[in-house]
Write an enzyme that holds these catalytic residues in place. Structure first.
Site, PDB file in Angstrom:
ATOM      1  N   SER A 326       1.175  -1.537  -0.044  1.00 36.48           N
ATOM      2  CA  SER A 326      -0.002   0.162   0.302  1.00 36.48           C
ATOM      3  C   SER A 326       1.079   0.976   0.111  1.00 36.48           C
ATOM      4  O   SER A 326       0.524   2.062   0.717  1.00 36.48           O
ATOM      5  CB  SER A 326      -0.608  -0.193   1.547  1.00 36.48           C
ATOM      6  OG  SER A 326      -0.267  -0.630   2.080  1.00 36.48           O
ATOM      7  N   GLU A 335       5.674  12.338   2.106  1.00 34.23           N
ATOM      8  CA  GLU A 335       6.366  13.201   2.026  1.00 34.23           C
ATOM      9  C   GLU A 335       6.029  14.150   0.939  1.00 34.23           C
ATOM     10  O   GLU A 335       6.399  16.014   1.678  1.00 34.23           O
ATOM     11  CB  GLU A 335       5.867  12.655  -0.288  1.00 34.23           C
ATOM     12  CG  GLU A 335       7.137  11.547  -0.563  1.00 34.23           C
ATOM     13  CD  GLU A 335       7.690  10.943  -1.517  1.00 34.23           C
ATOM     14  OE1 GLU A 335       8.306  10.732  -1.993  1.00 34.23           O
ATOM     15  OE2 GLU A 335       6.976  11.833  -3.227  1.00 34.23           O
ATOM     16  N   LYS A 349       5.793  -2.284  -4.790  1.00 29.32           N
ATOM     17  CA  LYS A 349       5.372  -2.306  -6.193  1.00 29.32           C
ATOM     18  C   LYS A 349       5.429  -0.817  -6.584  1.00 29.32           C
ATOM     19  O   LYS A 349       4.195  -0.175  -6.511  1.00 29.32           O
ATOM     20  CB  LYS A 349       4.736  -3.302  -6.056  1.00 29.32           C
ATOM     21  CG  LYS A 349       3.362  -3.302  -7.316  1.00 29.32           C
ATOM     22  CD  LYS A 349       2.050  -4.478  -6.846  1.00 29.32           C
ATOM     23  CE  LYS A 349       1.369  -4.047  -7.817  1.00 29.32           C
ATOM     24  NZ  LYS A 349       0.850  -3.432  -8.426  1.00 29.32           N
TER      25      LYS A 349
END
Length: 496
Positions: A326, A335, A349
Site C-alpha cells: 500500500s 512526502e 511495487k
C-alpha cells in the site's frame, strides 16, 4: 429491420383466375455463362460499395478490420492443424485460453494475467466481497509463488504464514513455475475443507509443512482500537471497494471516544484499488497537493492531487513492513504530510494494473504504467524505507507447528527447535536451543501445560501445541515493538 423482415416474409399473392395473364411485350435472350458472370460482377460491385460506405462514409456504422496476416497466421494455422489432426478431441476454449495465457506470460510481468471465467470470479471476490480460502495474498516472482501478506485474522495468519514465505507445493503437487492465478485455484476451496502447503522461509532451505482449514474470509478491512492515552490504532488490511467508507466510520467512532492521536497501520496490506488509496491519502494531504504521479506508456505524466473534504488533523504515524504493498498511501503521507513511517521497508511495487472484462466473462489484467511518488521517485523493487526502523522480534517469524505431530523426549528436528524458541520467548527455559527434545525441553513443556491447565505429560501435541502458538501470537500482539514505538512518536508530538 423488423418491418423489412415482415415484408420479405409475406406470401406471394396468386393472380385471380378470372384475370388474364398477359405475356411481356419484349425480352432479352442471354447465354447462361454471360448471365452468371453479370451476376458475379454485380455482387462484387455491390459489396465494394457497401464496405466503402461502412468504413469511410460520413455516418460510419462499423469498423471493418482484418487481423495482421503476418503476425497471427501462425496462431490460426496451429489452431486449425490441432483441431483437424490432433489424435483426441480438443477443448477449443481451453486452446484459446492457453494461447491468451501464453501471450500474457511472455511479458514476464508477474502482475499481468489472463483470467478465465472462474478465475475472474475469484479475482472480483478478493477485492469486493467475502470468499472461501485461507486468506493470503500471493504473487509469482522469478518462477516462485511468494506470499505478499496474510489477511488479518485469516487461517493463513493463524497458521503462522508470513510475507516472503515461498510456497513450494499445494496438497503434495509442486507449484514451482505456476502462475499466481493457477496457485490460487489450488489453494481455495469450500469452508471447512483442508489444504496442505509446503513452504520455504527466508534462506532456510528446509521446507515447512502446514495443513490449514479453509474458512470464509470476511469482507471487513478496517479494525480500530482506542488506548488509554487516547491514541487510536486503526489497521487497514487491504484497499477494497468499501474500505474508505469503513475507515470513515472507524474515525467517527474513535473521535467520539476522544481521539488525540492516530497510529494508522498498513502492515501486511497487499494494496488493492487505486481510487481507495487516493481517497484515504486525501484525508491526510492538503487539498490540491500531489498524492502520486502516473506515467503511462507514452511518458506523459499525470498528477493525481488530494481532494477537498474531510481531513485528519491529529498527530499521526504510519506503520509499514515488508508485506505493505500500500505504498501510494505511505509515500503521500510521508512526502506531502511529513507523517513518520515506522517499521520495516515496504514491499516495492511501483506499477499499476487495470482489469478489462471480456465478453465471455473472462478478464484481462495487465500493467498500464508506472506510478511515482509525489516527488517523482519510482519505488519498484526498491520499496519505501521507514523514517524510524523497528524490526519484528525474531520469534514473530517462527514456523507453524503441526498439532497432529507428537514431539517427545529424544526427538530431534527443526520443529523441536522452533518449539524451543517459542517456549523461550514465553519465559519457559527449554535449555540449549539445538532441536533436541531433552529433559529441559520436557520440563519447560510441563510447566507450560500446568500454567495453562492442560494435561501435564511434557509432550508437545494437539491442544498443547495449539495453545503454545496462541500464546505466542498474543505476546506478539501485546509486545508489538513497532506499534509501541509509533505510539511514543505520536505522544511526543502531542506533548510538544
Amino acid at each position: 429491420m423488423d418491418e423489412q423482415k415482415k415484408q420479405e416474409e409475406q406470401p406471394e399473392v396468386e393472380p385471380k383466375a378470372s384475370e388474364e395473364t398477359k405475356p411481356a411485350g419484349k425480352y432479352i435472350r442471354l447465354k447462361p455463362f454471360t448471365l452468371i458472370m453479370m451476376i458475379i460482377v454485380l455482387i462484387l460491385a455491390t459489396s465494394g460499395i457497401t464496405i466503402f460506405a461502412l468504413t469511410v462514409g460520413e455516418k460510419k456504422v462499423v469498423e471493418v478490420r482484418t487481423p495482421n496476416h503476418e503476425e497471427f497466421q501462425k496462431v490460426f494455422d496451429t489452431y486449425d492443424e490441432l483441431n483437424k489432426s490432433y489424435y483426441e478431441k480438443i477443448d477449443e476454449d481451453a486452446l484459446v485460453n492457453g494461447a491468451l495465457k501464453g501471450m500474457i506470460e511472455s511479458l514476464g510481468d508477474p502482475y499481468s494475467d489472463y483470467l478465465g471465467k472462474e478465475e475472474a470470479t475469484q479475482f472480483n471476490d478478493s477485492i469486493s466481497s467475502s470468499f472461501d480460502g485461507i486468506g493470503a495474498e500471493i504473487q509469482e516472482k522469478d518462477g516462485q509463488i511468494m506470499i505478499v501478506s496474510p489477511i488479518k485474522n485469516s487461517p493463513a495468519e493463524k497458521a503462522g504464514l508470513r510475507p516472503n514465505d515461498i510456497i513450494k507445493s499445494v496438497d503434495g503437487k509442486s507449484v514451482v513455475g505456476k502462475t499466481a492465478t493457477e496457485t490460487v485455484q489450488k489453494i481455495r476451496g469450500k469452508k471447512g475443507t483442508k489444504v496442505t502447503l509446503e513452504y520455504q522461509r527466508g534462506k532456510d532451505s528446509k521446507l515447512h509443512k502446514v495443513t490449514i482449514t479453509r474458512d470464509a474470509i470476511p469482507i471487513e478491512t478496517v479494525y480500530a482500537k482506542m488506548t488509554k492515552d487516547k491514541i487510536a490504532h486503526i489497521q487497514i488490511t487491504t484497499f477494497a471497494d468499501q474500505t474508505y467508507q469503513e475507515l470513515l466510520k472507524k474515525l467517527d467512532e474513535m473521535e467520539k471516544k476522544g481521539m488525540k492521536g492516530l497510529v494508522l497501520d498498513v502492515r501486511q496490506n497487499p494494496g488493492g484499488i487505486l481510487t481507495t488509496a487516493v481517497n484515504i491519502a486525501s484525508l491526510f494531504v492538503d487539498a490540491g497537493e500531489p498524492i502520486m504521479q502516473i506515467e503511462p506508456k507514452d511518458g506523459q505524466k499525470e498528477i493525481i492531487r488530494a481532494q477537498n473534504g474531510r481531513k485528519v488533523d491529529v498527530p499521526t504515524a504510519l506503520l509499514i513492513d515488508g508485506g505493505s504493498a500500500s505504498e501510494i498511501l505511505a509515500a503521500a503521507m510521508n512526502e506531502d504530510a511529513h507523517i513518520p513511517l515506522v517499521g520495516e521497508k515496504t514491499f516495492g511495487k511501483g506499477t499499476m494494473q487495470t482489469a478489462k472484462s471480456l465478453e465471455d466473462g473472462s478478464t484481462l489484467k495487465y500493467t498500464t504504467g508506472k506510478w511515482l511518488t509525489p516527488e517523482g521517485k519510482w519505488i519498484h523493487k526498491k520499496g519505501i524505507q521507514p523514517t524510524v526502523k523497528v524490526d519484528y522480534p525474531s520469534y514473530a517469524s517462527l514456523p507453524y507447528l503441526d498439532p497432529s505431530k507428537t514431539m517427545k523426549l529424544g526427538d530431534v528436528s527443526e520443529q523441536v527447535k522452533a518449539a524451543e524458541k517459542m517456549l523461550k520467548a514465553l519465559g519457559y527455559n527449554p535449555g540449549k536451543i539445538d532441536g533436541l527434545y531433552d529433559e529441559y525441553t520436557s520440563y519447560a513443556v510441563s510447566r507450560f501445560q500446568a500454567n495453562n491447565k492442560l494435561t501435564v505429560d511434557g509432550i508437545l501435541k494437539g491442544k498443547t501445541t495449539n495453545k503454545l502458538m496462541d500464546e505466542l501470537r498474543e505476546k506478539i500482539r501485546k509486545d508489538d515493538p513497532q506499534l509501541l514505538k509509533a505510539r511514543k512518536i505520536v505522544l511526543k508530538e502531542l506533548n510538544q
